[in-house]
Design an enzyme around this catalytic site. Structure first.
Site, short mmCIF file in Angstrom:
data_model
loop_
_atom_site.label_atom_id
_atom_site.label_comp_id
_atom_site.label_asym_id
_atom_site.label_seq_id
_atom_site.Cartn_x
_atom_site.Cartn_y
_atom_site.Cartn_z
CB SER A 9 -0.87 0.01 1.26
OG SER A 9 -1.35 1.32 1.49
CG HIS A 54 -3.87 -1.96 -1.19
ND1 HIS A 54 -4.94 -2.81 -1.39
CD2 HIS A 54 -4.23 -1.15 -0.17
CE1 HIS A 54 -5.90 -2.53 -0.51
NE2 HIS A 54 -5.50 -1.52 0.25
CG MET A 85 -8.81 6.55 2.84
SD MET A 85 -7.91 6.73 4.40
CE MET A 85 -6.93 5.23 4.40
CG HIS A 97 -9.21 -0.71 0.25
ND1 HIS A 97 -8.52 -0.77 1.44
CD2 HIS A 97 -10.53 -0.84 0.58
CE1 HIS A 97 -9.37 -0.93 2.44
NE2 HIS A 97 -10.60 -0.96 1.95
N GLY A 104 -2.83 3.90 8.09
CA GLY A 104 -1.81 2.85 8.11
C GLY A 104 -1.18 2.80 9.50
N GLY A 105 -0.35 1.79 9.70
CA GLY A 105 0.45 1.72 10.92
C GLY A 105 -0.29 1.27 12.17
CG ASP A 113 -5.80 -3.26 3.86
OD1 ASP A 113 -4.72 -2.90 4.37
OD2 ASP A 113 -6.51 -2.51 3.15
N GLY A 152 -1.98 -3.96 9.39
CA GLY A 152 -1.06 -4.55 10.36
C GLY A 152 -0.35 -5.80 9.89
N GLY A 186 1.43 -2.04 4.17
CA GLY A 186 1.81 -0.64 3.97
C GLY A 186 3.10 -0.33 4.70
C1 DX5 Z 1 -6.04 1.21 6.06
C2 DX5 Z 1 -5.69 0.87 4.63
C3 DX5 Z 1 -4.50 0.01 4.52
C4 DX5 Z 1 -3.21 0.59 5.05
C5 DX5 Z 1 -2.42 -0.55 5.60
O1 DX5 Z 1 -7.29 1.77 6.11
O2 DX5 Z 1 -6.77 0.22 4.00
O3 DX5 Z 1 -4.32 -0.45 3.18
O4 DX5 Z 1 -2.43 1.25 4.10
O5 DX5 Z 1 -1.32 -0.07 6.27
P1 DX5 Z 1 -0.50 -0.95 7.29
O6 DX5 Z 1 0.04 -2.12 6.51
O7 DX5 Z 1 0.56 -0.03 7.79
O8 DX5 Z 1 -1.46 -1.39 8.38
ZN ZN Z 2 -6.33 -0.73 2.03
#
Ligand code: DX5
Ligand code: ZN
Length: 223
Positions: free
Chosen positions: A9, A33, A37, A66, A144-145, A175, A177, A197
């Site tokens: 991502s 990916h 949003m 997504h 993310g994160g 998707d 963590g 991500g």
């Molecule tokens: C969160 C996104 C994910 C995000 C994942 O809403 O849909 O795709 O980028 O990020 P990590 O891998 O850091 O959880």
């Molecule tokens: Zn995503």
């Protein structure tokens, strides 16, 4: 040959320099990916449709869009027409998932539904025949994160059991963590398509991290 798909991502990649960020994973990743949003379905905003269209058009690898947006029934198809290889929208945001899945497919992309952590897996049962992929969110969508929610894995197990019984080729994606510490758990539960991500883009070598993740997932799937 690998039996899993790794989808980095770019949410937390350097968005001011996406071509070079994509290049880092282009040799090893299966899909890019793209997290869209809209500030309504989730508080954050990422890309407008025009921005997303530019990224899709310029990506050197297939794009997995997504959509964390409030009106997928109106616009999901546009992301397929823009050239996404796969388009995922949220069940929670759709009034007519079946029509939207069919519109995506009719526009040339693979069609997928996503469910948030609080949405029960049974809520997708009516749509299984129309799905190329099902995304089980392993964090609350929006950022993310965050930490992987292992309590989502029973949903993955349930789906894997159903798809195996039906001999269905539908992919199961997770998707949120996903990292070296969590990917085996998800693969053992039956996921075969993984978004990562921060694990990828915070790694010293993102391309190699994709390979590391893939190895662990393939290993867990074979076990
Ligand atoms: C969160 C996104 C994910 C995000 C994942 O809403 O849909 O795709 O980028 O990020 P990590 O891998 O850091 O959880
Ligand atoms: Zn995503």
């Amino acid at each position: 040959m690998s039996n899993v798909r790794i989808c980095p991502s770019i949410l937390n990649a350097d968005r001011t320099n996406l071509p070079s960020e994509i290049l880092k994973i282009a040799e090893t990743a299966d899909f890019l990916h793209l997290d869209v949003m809209d500030g309504i379905f989730v508080p954050a905003t990422t890309f407008t449709f025009e921005e997303a269209r530019g990224i899709i058009a310029n990506s050197t690898i297939p794009v997995d869009s997504h959509l964390m947006i409030t009106n997928p029934d109106e616009v999901a198809k546009e992301y397929a027409l823009a050239g996404s290889n796969s388009v995922t929208f949220h069940l929670e945001a759709s009034k007519d998932p079946r029509s939207t899945l069919r519109a995506i497919k009719g526009s040339g992309a693979r069609a997928a539904l996503a469910i948030k952590p609080t949405t029960p897996v049974e809520s997708v049962f009516d749509f299984l025949d129309d799905l190329d992929m099902l995304l089980v969110m392993t964090v609350e969508p929006g950022a993310g994160g965050q930490s992987f929610m292992a309590e989502m894995l029973p949903k993955v197990k349930t789906l894997r059991k159903i798809f195996s019984e039906r001999n269905s080729p539908t992919w199961i994606q997770v998707d949120g963590g996903i990292s070296l510490a969590t990917i085996q758990m998800a693969a053992s539960a039956g996921a075969d398509t993984f978004v990562a991500g921060s694990a990828v883009y915070q790694a010293k070598n993102p391309g190699e991290m994709v390979e590391e993740l893939r190895k662990l997932a393939d290993f867990a799937l074979e076990a």
